[in-house]
Design an enzyme around this catalytic site. Structure first.
Site, PDB file in Angstrom:
ATOM      1  N   ARG A  11       0.818  -1.215   0.000  1.00  0.00           N
ATOM      2  CA  ARG A  11       0.000   0.000   0.000  1.00  0.00           C
ATOM      3  C   ARG A  11       0.852   1.267   0.000  1.00  0.00           C
ATOM      4  O   ARG A  11       0.331   2.370  -0.143  1.00  0.00           O
ATOM      5  CB  ARG A  11      -0.945  -0.002   1.213  1.00  0.00           C
ATOM      6  CG  ARG A  11      -0.268   0.327   2.528  1.00  0.00           C
ATOM      7  CD  ARG A  11      -1.071  -0.115   3.734  1.00  0.00           C
ATOM      8  NE  ARG A  11      -2.152   0.787   4.066  1.00  0.00           N
ATOM      9  CZ  ARG A  11      -2.082   1.763   4.971  1.00  0.00           C
ATOM     10  NH1 ARG A  11      -0.929   2.006   5.594  1.00  0.00           N
ATOM     11  NH2 ARG A  11      -3.121   2.508   5.235  1.00  0.00           N
ATOM     12  N   ASP A  13      12.377   4.544   6.410  1.00  0.00           N
ATOM     13  CA  ASP A  13      12.411   3.287   5.659  1.00  0.00           C
ATOM     14  C   ASP A  13      13.545   3.298   4.644  1.00  0.00           C
ATOM     15  O   ASP A  13      14.242   2.295   4.448  1.00  0.00           O
ATOM     16  CB  ASP A  13      11.101   3.091   4.890  1.00  0.00           C
ATOM     17  CG  ASP A  13       9.880   2.921   5.764  1.00  0.00           C
ATOM     18  OD1 ASP A  13       9.163   1.933   5.572  1.00  0.00           O
ATOM     19  OD2 ASP A  13       9.629   3.785   6.612  1.00  0.00           O
ATOM     20  N   GLY A  57       7.720   6.651  13.482  1.00  0.00           N
ATOM     21  CA  GLY A  57       7.950   5.419  12.741  1.00  0.00           C
ATOM     22  C   GLY A  57       7.433   4.201  13.465  1.00  0.00           C
ATOM     23  O   GLY A  57       7.159   3.175  12.856  1.00  0.00           O
ATOM     24  N   ASP A  60       4.509   3.319  14.626  1.00  0.00           N
ATOM     25  CA  ASP A  60       3.069   3.550  14.673  1.00  0.00           C
ATOM     26  C   ASP A  60       2.324   2.226  14.488  1.00  0.00           C
ATOM     27  O   ASP A  60       2.139   1.790  13.376  1.00  0.00           O
ATOM     28  CB  ASP A  60       2.631   4.597  13.641  1.00  0.00           C
ATOM     29  CG  ASP A  60       3.245   4.373  12.261  1.00  0.00           C
ATOM     30  OD1 ASP A  60       4.285   3.695  12.127  1.00  0.00           O
ATOM     31  OD2 ASP A  60       2.674   4.905  11.303  1.00  0.00           O
ATOM     32  N   GLU A  94       6.984  -6.869   5.579  1.00  0.00           N
ATOM     33  CA  GLU A  94       7.468  -5.724   6.359  1.00  0.00           C
ATOM     34  C   GLU A  94       7.819  -6.075   7.793  1.00  0.00           C
ATOM     35  O   GLU A  94       8.647  -5.409   8.415  1.00  0.00           O
ATOM     36  CB  GLU A  94       6.421  -4.602   6.354  1.00  0.00           C
ATOM     37  CG  GLU A  94       5.102  -4.983   7.014  1.00  0.00           C
ATOM     38  CD  GLU A  94       4.156  -3.812   7.174  1.00  0.00           C
ATOM     39  OE1 GLU A  94       4.629  -2.667   7.189  1.00  0.00           O
ATOM     40  OE2 GLU A  94       2.951  -4.052   7.300  1.00  0.00           O
TER      41      GLU A  94
END
Length: 536
Positions: free
Chosen positions: A155, A163, A311, A313, A496
């Site tokens: 997404r 990142d 970051g 989250d 991820e």
């Protein structure tokens, strides 16, 4: 309006209670000189329509509508909406499809060859994840960048700040110096254009940044023989000014944006977002969270946004009550990882200034770094437990221990004793069969147990290795590479985050959205670790 000298700075304060002390919080009206009114997000542009689409759950993912491109001028669309919604046969979904282009899902024809090694798989993925400068729709939320850029995948169809550093580790290992230069130049351009590096290249990310890793990106050029790190010195100084904005006007127990004046007069930093509204990309989720809180909604939104800036989250690090997102208090927390990264920024400016012959600036930033290390040791180092913790500056006490504690080791600000004791804490509390846990808390949030994330593995491995603990570094690398490899063999993809609590490879979960494939920083860290530990 607040000018760059903050001459009207105090006029924007309002009282905020923090235990026994009254704390004041200013309300910035600019984003580093750019009026907020000139940087419209989709929520700004479409107002009632945006709220209706998000709260009606027209799309399961709130990010979908935030990334749509209008087919005509926003004012015209909004006017058409006000007329159309009065009709009995009005369909909100049909209206959206008639007036907006849905975000392009970059499907690739890349098929993983099961015979390929993981390194070969990753090398073949970089072109798939690369986006090229293009003319975006006039009112698209996507911000154009001057050079090609790599996205995480899934997404996430834009470049993300922190990142990208971990992806860049892989560019170096893959021999993609061109991508290294493109990404660094894009981020330098954003600093020059916006005064900081946004969370990502979307309009709705402009009001916040992410963990400041640009100094570490620049360092990659030194380590890989490109020898052009000093060309980014101006941008490093600009980024530092962004994070320290307003510090000179603070008194103890006050904060302005990212800067916090501690009780002893030292200055440390926190995460912050200049807006206090629901995030465009998580609008429904934020509104629902605020509804469950007794606090003013604007405070909850600010803390949610600051959590996104971190970051992490989201994580129990930011919650006063585990499992209750409405208790989020990110702006009350002085995080250990953020302050370690700003220490790295200070030392980078000092080193590169010295290389340029500017010894006065070099000395000034070296002293700033020493002062920060002293403040971190005072407020964030738990000497009794032998580990780093976050600090709640409003309540005046230490907070959570998490894998963020490896960051001071990674950037070289720990003493030998602190590094050794941090290593013991990591072994005792965070080392799991599949790698390093994000935290010990099982909150249901994605940056907590049972998940492990590539950037945390890298900082621990590289940090402990640099302090001489090769055994722990190699053990974390072995466990992590086993996890990623087992998942790759089973699913032929990288993801991820991973569940690292078992011996078998498990996909990660939790958080606001489904697990994403791709995946930039997993690719980058894994590729670099395969280079460092070929036998693993």
């Amino acid at each position: 309006m607040i000018d760059n000298n903050h001459t009207e700075y105090e006029a924007w304060y309002h009282d905020y209670e923090a235990g026994p002390d009254a704390v004041v919080e200013p309300q910035p009206e600019t984003i580093r000189g750019l009026p907020v009114s000139d940087i419209l997000t989709p929520a700004d542009r479409y107002q009632d329509l945006f709220e209706a689409v998000q709260m009606s759950r027209v799309f399961a993912d709130s990010k979908t509508f935030a990334d749509c491109t209008p087919k005509r001028e926003p004012e015209q669309i909004l006017f058409r909406y006000y007329l159309a919604r009065e009709r009995d046969d009005f369909s909100l979904l049909d209206f959206v499809l008639e007036n907006f282009e849905l975000p392009v899902v970059h499907e690739s024809h890349y098929v993983s060859d099961p015979q390929n090694s993981m390194a070969e798989h990753i090398d073949g993925l970089w072109p798939v994840l690369t986006r090229h400068p293009a003319s975006h729709g006039e009112f698209s939320s996507l911000l154009p960048l001057p050079k090609p850029y790599v996205v995480p995948g899934g997404r996430f169809g834009e470049a993300y700040y922190w990142d990208s550093y971990f992806s860049m580790l892989g560019f170096a290992a893959s021999g993609r110096g061109d991508l290294l230069r493109h990404m660094a130049d894009n981020f330098a351009w954003m600093i020059d254009t916006y005064g900081h590096i946004p969370n990502g290249n979307r309009t709705y990310y402009l009001s916040r940044s992410q963990p400041p890793v640009f100094a570490m990106m620049v360092e990659l050029f030194e380590k890989n023989g490109i020898n052009e790190a000093t060309r980014y010195l101006k941008q490093l100084k600009s980024e530092y000014a962004f994070w320290m904005d307003g510090q000179d006007d603070l008194v103890p127990n006050q904060a302005y944006r990212h800067a916090v004046r501690m009780p002893d007069g030292s200055v440390l930093n926190r995460y912050w977002d200049d807006r206090d509204t629901p995030r465009d990309e998580s609008y429904f989720e934020d509104v629902e969270t605020a509804r469950r809180s007794a606090r003013p909604a604007s405070e909850v939104y600010r803390d949610l946004r600051a959590g996104a800036a971190s970051g992490w989250d989201f994580s129990s690090r930011w919650l006063s009550e585990a499992g209750r997102m409405e208790s989020i208090q990110t702006t009350s927390i002085v995080p250990v990882d953020l302050n370690a990264l700003i220490y790295k920024l200070e030392t980078a400016i000092a080193r590169l200034s010295a290389a340029e012959g500017d010894l006065d600036t070099a000395e000034r930033f070296q002293q700033l770094a020493l002062k920060r290390r002293k403040a971190v040791n005072h407020y964030l180092w738990d000497d009794q437990a032998g580990l780093y913790r976050d600090y709640n500056w409003r309540e005046g006490g230490q907070a959570t221990f998490s894998a963020a504690a490896v960051t001071p080791v990674y950037v070289g600000m720990s003493s030998l004793d602190q590094a050794a004791r941090t290593a013991k804490a990591v072994r005792d509390y965070l080392l799991a069969p599949g790698g390093l846990l994000s935290s010990m808390e099982e909150s249901g949030e994605q940056w907590d147990s049972p998940n492990g994330w590539a950037p945390l593995q890298w900082m621990a491995i590289k940090g402990f290795s640099s302090y001489g603990d090769a055994l722990l570094a190699q053990e974390i690398a072995r466990r992590w590479l086993h996890t990623v490899s087992a998942t790759y063999q089973q699913h032929h993809k990288m993801v991820e985050k991973y569940n690292v609590t078992g011996d078998a490879a498990l996909l990660g979960g939790g958080g606001e959205y489904p697990l994403q494939d791709g995946f930039g920083w997993t690719n980058g860290v894994t590729r670099r670790l395969l280079e460092m530990y070929p036998d693993l």
